[in-house]
Write a protein that holds these residues in place. Sequence first.
Motif, PDB file in Angstrom:
ATOM      1  N   ARG A  36      22.442  25.056  -5.749  1.00 47.50           N
ATOM      2  CA  ARG A  36      21.852  24.339  -4.625  1.00 47.50           C
ATOM      3  C   ARG A  36      20.606  23.573  -5.052  1.00 47.50           C
ATOM      4  O   ARG A  36      20.330  22.477  -4.574  1.00 47.50           O
ATOM      5  CB  ARG A  36      21.521  25.331  -3.506  1.00 47.50           C
ATOM      6  N   SER A  37      19.839  24.156  -5.966  1.00 50.12           N
ATOM      7  CA  SER A  37      18.609  23.515  -6.429  1.00 50.12           C
ATOM      8  C   SER A  37      18.863  22.141  -7.031  1.00 50.12           C
ATOM      9  O   SER A  37      17.961  21.305  -7.073  1.00 50.12           O
ATOM     10  CB  SER A  37      17.920  24.387  -7.477  1.00 50.12           C
ATOM     11  N   PHE A  95      16.615  14.438   4.982  1.00 47.69           N
ATOM     12  CA  PHE A  95      15.261  14.965   5.210  1.00 47.69           C
ATOM     13  C   PHE A  95      14.215  14.193   4.418  1.00 47.69           C
ATOM     14  O   PHE A  95      13.113  13.942   4.897  1.00 47.69           O
ATOM     15  CB  PHE A  95      15.212  16.445   4.794  1.00 47.69           C
ATOM     16  N   TYR A  96      14.574  13.809   3.210  1.00 47.92           N
ATOM     17  CA  TYR A  96      13.591  13.200   2.314  1.00 47.92           C
ATOM     18  C   TYR A  96      13.656  11.684   2.408  1.00 47.92           C
ATOM     19  O   TYR A  96      14.726  11.099   2.272  1.00 47.92           O
ATOM     20  CB  TYR A  96      13.846  13.661   0.881  1.00 47.92           C
ATOM     21  N   TYR A 101       8.172  25.398 -12.808  1.00 43.62           N
ATOM     22  CA  TYR A 101       8.578  24.107 -12.252  1.00 43.62           C
ATOM     23  C   TYR A 101       7.338  23.296 -11.907  1.00 43.62           C
ATOM     24  O   TYR A 101       6.372  23.822 -11.352  1.00 43.62           O
ATOM     25  CB  TYR A 101       9.460  24.293 -11.015  1.00 43.62           C
ATOM     26  N   TYR A 140       6.381  20.363  -9.673  1.00 42.70           N
ATOM     27  CA  TYR A 140       6.903  19.600  -8.540  1.00 42.70           C
ATOM     28  C   TYR A 140       6.053  18.346  -8.339  1.00 42.70           C
ATOM     29  O   TYR A 140       4.951  18.411  -7.803  1.00 42.70           O
ATOM     30  CB  TYR A 140       6.881  20.464  -7.286  1.00 42.70           C
ATOM     31  N   ILE A 173      10.479  19.558 -14.646  1.00 48.02           N
ATOM     32  CA  ILE A 173       9.916  18.743 -13.570  1.00 48.02           C
ATOM     33  C   ILE A 173      10.926  18.675 -12.436  1.00 48.02           C
ATOM     34  O   ILE A 173      12.112  18.422 -12.657  1.00 48.02           O
ATOM     35  CB  ILE A 173       9.590  17.325 -14.078  1.00 48.02           C
ATOM     36  N   HIS A 174      10.483  18.967 -11.244  1.00 44.54           N
ATOM     37  CA  HIS A 174      11.328  18.774 -10.061  1.00 44.54           C
ATOM     38  C   HIS A 174      10.702  17.639  -9.256  1.00 44.54           C
ATOM     39  O   HIS A 174       9.551  17.739  -8.833  1.00 44.54           O
ATOM     40  CB  HIS A 174      11.375  20.062  -9.235  1.00 44.54           C
ATOM     41  N   LYS A 175      11.461  16.588  -9.091  1.00 43.10           N
ATOM     42  CA  LYS A 175      10.904  15.425  -8.394  1.00 43.10           C
ATOM     43  C   LYS A 175      11.019  15.580  -6.894  1.00 43.10           C
ATOM     44  O   LYS A 175      12.102  15.875  -6.381  1.00 43.10           O
ATOM     45  CB  LYS A 175      11.689  14.177  -8.787  1.00 43.10           C
ATOM     46  N   GLY A 176       9.926  15.344  -6.219  1.00 38.60           N
ATOM     47  CA  GLY A 176       9.978  15.289  -4.767  1.00 38.60           C
ATOM     48  C   GLY A 176      10.700  14.014  -4.352  1.00 38.60           C
ATOM     49  O   GLY A 176      11.003  13.157  -5.177  1.00 38.60           O
ATOM     50  N   CYS A 180       6.265  18.991   1.719  1.00 37.83           N
ATOM     51  CA  CYS A 180       6.592  19.771   0.523  1.00 37.83           C
ATOM     52  C   CYS A 180       5.361  20.148  -0.292  1.00 37.83           C
ATOM     53  O   CYS A 180       5.448  20.929  -1.233  1.00 37.83           O
ATOM     54  CB  CYS A 180       7.611  19.042  -0.338  1.00 37.83           C
ATOM     55  N   SER A 192      12.075  23.392  -1.223  1.00 36.43           N
ATOM     56  CA  SER A 192      12.535  22.125  -1.781  1.00 36.43           C
ATOM     57  C   SER A 192      13.088  22.327  -3.188  1.00 36.43           C
ATOM     58  O   SER A 192      14.115  21.754  -3.540  1.00 36.43           O
ATOM     59  CB  SER A 192      11.376  21.132  -1.775  1.00 36.43           C
ATOM     60  N   ILE A 193      12.431  23.155  -3.985  1.00 32.48           N
ATOM     61  CA  ILE A 193      12.973  23.428  -5.321  1.00 32.48           C
ATOM     62  C   ILE A 193      14.315  24.153  -5.198  1.00 32.48           C
ATOM     63  O   ILE A 193      15.220  23.959  -5.996  1.00 32.48           O
ATOM     64  CB  ILE A 193      11.986  24.262  -6.171  1.00 32.48           C
ATOM     65  N   GLU A 194      14.449  24.960  -4.157  1.00 39.71           N
ATOM     66  CA  GLU A 194      15.718  25.663  -3.966  1.00 39.71           C
ATOM     67  C   GLU A 194      16.807  24.723  -3.455  1.00 39.71           C
ATOM     68  O   GLU A 194      17.939  25.132  -3.234  1.00 39.71           O
ATOM     69  CB  GLU A 194      15.541  26.837  -3.003  1.00 39.71           C
ATOM     70  N   GLY A 195      16.444  23.475  -3.221  1.00 35.44           N
ATOM     71  CA  GLY A 195      17.451  22.491  -2.825  1.00 35.44           C
ATOM     72  C   GLY A 195      17.662  22.416  -1.335  1.00 35.44           C
ATOM     73  O   GLY A 195      18.699  21.960  -0.863  1.00 35.44           O
ATOM     74  N   LYS A 196      16.661  22.854  -0.582  1.00 33.65           N
ATOM     75  CA  LYS A 196      16.803  22.833   0.868  1.00 33.65           C
ATOM     76  C   LYS A 196      15.902  21.765   1.472  1.00 33.65           C
ATOM     77  O   LYS A 196      15.116  21.139   0.773  1.00 33.65           O
ATOM     78  CB  LYS A 196      16.420  24.195   1.441  1.00 33.65           C
ATOM     79  N   ARG A 197      16.025  21.617   2.772  1.00 35.68           N
ATOM     80  CA  ARG A 197      15.079  20.780   3.483  1.00 35.68           C
ATOM     81  C   ARG A 197      13.710  21.414   3.309  1.00 35.68           C
ATOM     82  O   ARG A 197      13.581  22.626   3.330  1.00 35.68           O
ATOM     83  CB  ARG A 197      15.434  20.751   4.969  1.00 35.68           C
ATOM     84  N   GLY A 198      12.692  20.584   3.134  1.00 34.79           N
ATOM     85  CA  GLY A 198      11.370  21.134   2.859  1.00 34.79           C
ATOM     86  C   GLY A 198      10.687  21.652   4.102  1.00 34.79           C
ATOM     87  O   GLY A 198       9.813  20.995   4.654  1.00 34.79           O
ATOM     88  N   TYR A 202      13.400  31.656  -5.126  1.00 36.67           N
ATOM     89  CA  TYR A 202      14.589  32.511  -5.282  1.00 36.67           C
ATOM     90  C   TYR A 202      14.269  33.971  -4.986  1.00 36.67           C
ATOM     91  O   TYR A 202      14.773  34.877  -5.641  1.00 36.67           O
ATOM     92  CB  TYR A 202      15.194  32.370  -6.690  1.00 36.67           C
TER      93      TYR A 202
END
Lengths: 815, 170, 419
Positions: free
Chosen positions: B29-30, B71-72, C120, C122, C162-165, C171, C180-186, C201
């Motif tokens: 998911r990430s 969302f983004y 990470y 971000y 690096i995790h890009k916003g 966030c 957001s890093i988990e891939g969800k809506r922030g 996690y």
Amino acid sequence: MVTITLDGQQIEVEPGTTILTAARSLAVNIPTFCYQERLSISASCRMCLVEVEGRNKLEPACATAVAPDMVIHSHSEKVVATREDMLEILLANHPLDCPICDKGGECELQDTVFEHGKGSSRLRDFKRVFRERDIELNKVIVFNANRCIQCQRCVRICEEVVGDVALGTAERGLDSEITGVGNSLKDCSHCGNCIEVCPVGALMSVPYRYKARPWDLLETETTCNMCGTGCSLTAQVRDGEFKRVKSSLDTGINGELLCAKGRFGFDAIDGGDRIQQPMMRVNGAHVPVSWNEAIRFIATKARVVMESGGGIQGHISPRENNETAYMFQNLMRRVFGSQDIHASTRFSGLRKAGAIEALAHVVTGYLDRKPFKSVLQAECVFLLGSNVSQENPVSGYLLRSAIRGGNKSLFIASSRPCGLDDLAAASMRLLPGNEAQLLGLLMQDEPKMANNPINGFVSVIQPTVARADSIAFLIGTEFLRSSLAAECLRKIAQVVDYFKAQGKTVYLQFLFDRPNQLGLWDMGCLDGIAPGWQRSASSPKTTENLPDLTYILGSDPLRNSARDDPAALSQQRSTCLVVHTSHYNKSAEQADVLLPATPYGEESGTYTNNEGRVQVLRPVREAAQNQPSTRQVFNLIAQALGQGAGPIGSDQLHVPIAADFPGFGSFGDTADMRMAARTSGWPISEGDTDAPVILPENIDVKGRRRYLITGDNLFQSGQYTARSGVLSSLDATPYVELNPGPGPDHAFEGMMVTLVSSGNSFTAPLKINRSFDKQTVFVAERFLTEGGKAIHFEGEYPKLVDVVISGPEKRASQV
Amino acid sequence: MSDARSLTDIKRDLATGVRQMRARYPTSRSAIMPALELAQQKYGQVEGLTYQAVSELLDVPEIWVFEVASFYSLFDRSQTGRHHLRLCTNLSCMLRGSDALMQHLQNRLAIKSGETTSDGAFTLTDVECLGACEMAPVLMVDARYHGDLTTDKLDVLLASLAGQPTKEAT
Amino acid sequence: MSELVLLKNIDNPDASRIETYEKSGGYQGLRTVLRDYDPDQVIETVKSSNLRGRGGAGFPTGLKWSFVPKDNPLPRYLCCNADEGEPGTFKDRILMERDPHQLIEGMVIAAYAIGCKTAYLYIRGEYSVSIEHCQQAIDEAHALGYLGQNILNSGHSLDIHIHKGAGAYICGEETALLESIEGKRGQPKLKPPFPAVAGLYECPTVVNNVETLACLPHLFRRGEDWFSSIGPKDAPGPKLFGLSGHVRKPGLYELPMGMSLGEMLEVYGGGALNGAFKAAIPGGVSAPMFPSDLFDVKMDFGSLAAAGSMLGSAAVIGLDDTASIPVVARRITEFFNHESCGKCTPCREGLTWAAKILRRIEAGQGQVGDVEQLAMLCGGIFGKSFCALGDGAAWALGATIKHFRHEFDALIAPQTMVS
Ligand SMILES: Cc1cc2nc3c(=O)[nH]c(=O)nc-3n(C[C@H](O)[C@H](O)[C@H](O)COP(=O)(O)O)c2cc1C
Ligand code: SF4
Ligand code: FES
């Protein structure tokens, strides 16, 4: 325990309790929107904010755990004012279209505003309007975005309990809108639980839309008749017309949950072709006759058969209730003097020698008649031989919640993939009947069968099983169709003993696909087993010894069983076929005497669910006038044969039932029905349990041969659901489900599958499910038994069939 | 996005990149956000088939992909022009004249904020703080910042961009 | 002005290269840590140094790290918050663009302290130069053994991804960042459990700001005493202030905390752009503004809190006589409304409503009672929203009304007389 003070009252609660739970235990009313039992806590609506002394911010009661000596004010001036402000802010954008909203009268927002709101709003600007028109997300769910208050209960229930992840949220901030992919709900089970949990009129039921106002509806709380889970539901009727089914958090094993069948299939009571009056076959055609004439005919026939030493056979549908079943076996045993009683023709495995004894052995000595909830407390849950998510969907939802919420392992071994596979610590595909082999291996220290997938699976799960203090076995009843039924039953008993001997707590429950399978058996609707699992003489049964009279109650064995299946043969060759049923079916067409029966929804009684819980059925509307009820008909036949009439009322019948089956109806965490039943003559017999398991040949399915399996799906409970308009609209076309093997899915688009077996064939569109193994193929039972040329199991289950996939692009190709 | 691109095409295009992104995280998911970003870099936008492709490549429910995409605000769900002009209109830029710049841009390009010029050259969007208030007012052109802007500087910038065919790489 | 620490190399065009960084003492702090400290000693040192987070809340960094449970078998994560989005703030961008190795070194030290093997970073998606330079710095550090397996033969290993916003201010809120890093809506997550216990996690996680982490190499290279000698005792260490808005010399300034707001604006900001200052925001738009007669307030965590505002991200925005406060209020409220994640009722519904009223007032359609409605909305949001975004929005808006009510009334009055 922790002592807290809430609005001046002191109470002791468990550590970790939330303020909200504590308040509810004191009947202190704190309003909530986003909170919903069994869902993860969101704490986002902010309605439940309360004052905690010593903390400078208000705290959400739903999410704040109590602390020792906490002093909480849930109705202080500040809290009350905050609630008023919150509601004012919430209503600012709410359309306030209550007069045309389906939810009017049962809306949590409306109720909360009445109780906690200020009654006037200072906010006068234009409201936000998402859309002018509602969106039909699918055939049963319609969404009005403007009314949504973003409590996210629907999204959470869909993901956390149902497991579909069909709903989600688009955009953010005030533009946040509940939706599915492309404004439709991909992967939706159509269970409608999102509608049930919606506090406002945002998610609504398409079939119920604009049909009624809640205050005009007459409610009846009853038990669902789709499967053995036995959900409580409330049927709502206006002017005798069925309108909708609801479910309530406070009642039943299921709380607010229902599945598609339960929520949308109730309209089946209005479907199908009702049998209006008694009829008899004259020159090949059915002609109406009087009740008198029909009863006299049956009595005369029965007397002749009995006097000539002929056979009488009875069939009863597992949708009949306990009370009717009890009277039915009385009719068969006491009036007709026959033991030849069958409660499910589908379970052909039970016709094998020793199978019924093994069944009695397991049901009386091993089956746990305990709340499902307590069974789910086991550290290790073993789901065997069942597609629980399609056959007992709500049990599946409860299982999902329990596995998500707790620190436990789920293992699945079944012929069909199910919606819980993703949660399972290990899962495998297992042909029906091989349950015996798997359980046998589980009891060996070192499983010995090399190169056998069951072996690998067992060695993966064994360490966890060994570590667990408690194990629950949830077993589907598919194996009862196979010739290995008796072996499976014996292994089930053995495995329970085996783990108990290790000091573990072991639970055993079956997952019946019909609502009263267990009840019928408890009531003695089995050959050689009287009510309360008491042994009684069984009747000899061979094809040479065909019944001369067959009495069918509610079921449709002529459709369900194979042409040369002994059960089906019996009716075909019976000199007299009596079919007593509410609606026309295949068997009814063949009847010599056809009697209308009282259908589900018009008769009171009880069902015994998978837990062994005896639950009440209430009529949701009046039964047809001037027709004797099913039970009255039994009395009429008895009287015509010179016997007395027994009581027919549900309550009155409980007296003789309880006399035969001590403990009937008593159920709870403590009631030990096992002991009650154990005394009834099915002791653990060493000889039985040590019988070696006959391992099925490990047939290497080559070329186009596959094992055909069947069962219910999400929208089907046998033929019964064909009567539901809504369910039929969701699942109208037959399909053949299988894993076609290599190649991208789209390469199979538009393909048809033909199954061939001994001259019969079945053709339907291909439905790809890559979670099946490559040696099985599935066709839902309703489709398989519908239409002219069908494939019959003929006692062979699973059945080897030839599979041909053909399509527009490719010519017939082998798989 | 051109209708010609099929789900299979998209999956093929993205497979390697998505696999690399996936390796950075313990859950698939990430990798939804990075996967969508890859898709956007490739196609200039994300939309229905992209969601499905990402969902299938990562084996996650499609609705999760759509939720993230919507969302983004950097994910473009419709086709943008060859250059995306994002003008910061937040406080520090507003205090230094971003309103006038927005007006100027709208006049020059004959579109409103949120629109794309008819020749497909420019999309104009007013955005929240770009985190470059020391050089307010700031315009983000594709991936690069241009600060201390005046209407004159804008004109020069527009002229130079008009000759430039594609977006700068990120 | 005293010695520059964080901005020492800021004007060196090669500052972002590892050679430049090493030449000026870079990675010496890390060497010292790996050689002389065990992880607990690192945490103790950071604790006693009194380093407080530079991300907004000013939470003591060492204390935060010490919340990571020692006996939890799950992996631990470090997440650097480089989602910088608070209007007025640009410090982290400049650090990452110009001198990113300070951050990378700081991350390795922090990861060592908490026992983290995967971190990470971000970074908001708009910061493409920061992303490039940080990625380059990560690669360089890898090549020289400051990252990766067995760093400097210490046995400690770390990978930084690096995790890009992708354009969501929320966030920056630490739990939303993790989502957001988990891939969800922030969207922010419920606390407790705090990230230190169950974060990314569901594993123990520390979230720190870029500047906070960038302080660490200097702290360990030059020692606690040196660190504490900068600025006031309760808020020591180098600090960046971003000056923008109506100041003559907008820019990033490294100054000790404790200086007055007025001095900062006049001396470093070079005074008001037009005429005189009317007001200033001390810590990003979430921080309530001060009218110019309150400019004596000291720019540190405690003093600003006592004065009813906060240091926040230390983004100082000057507003001079030409600024209309209702317009400023409208713009700030629109920002928060646009960035509200939509999770909780007061922020989602309330801010839209407030923005609607403010737009109306600005357009000359204000009505008597509008300011009271705004006050009701502020009251309904402040202290009641799920996360600090709503609080900040209501707090900031409340201050504009509190100090400049007359400007709102002036816009409303003529209308009311007409109708
Ligand atoms: C709405 C909101 C936005 C935030 N944005 C940021 C941000 O952009 N950068 C940041 O470092 N902290 C931000 N924070 C603060 C973080 O939640 C968190 O406190 C911080 O990253 C912790 O780092 P520190 O201890 O090093 O200060 C924000 C907080 C809120 C409520
Ligand atoms: S205050 Fe509420 S709606 Fe606003 S950003 Fe925080 S959680 Fe989201
Ligand atoms: S019920 Fe507690 S915040 Fe919604």
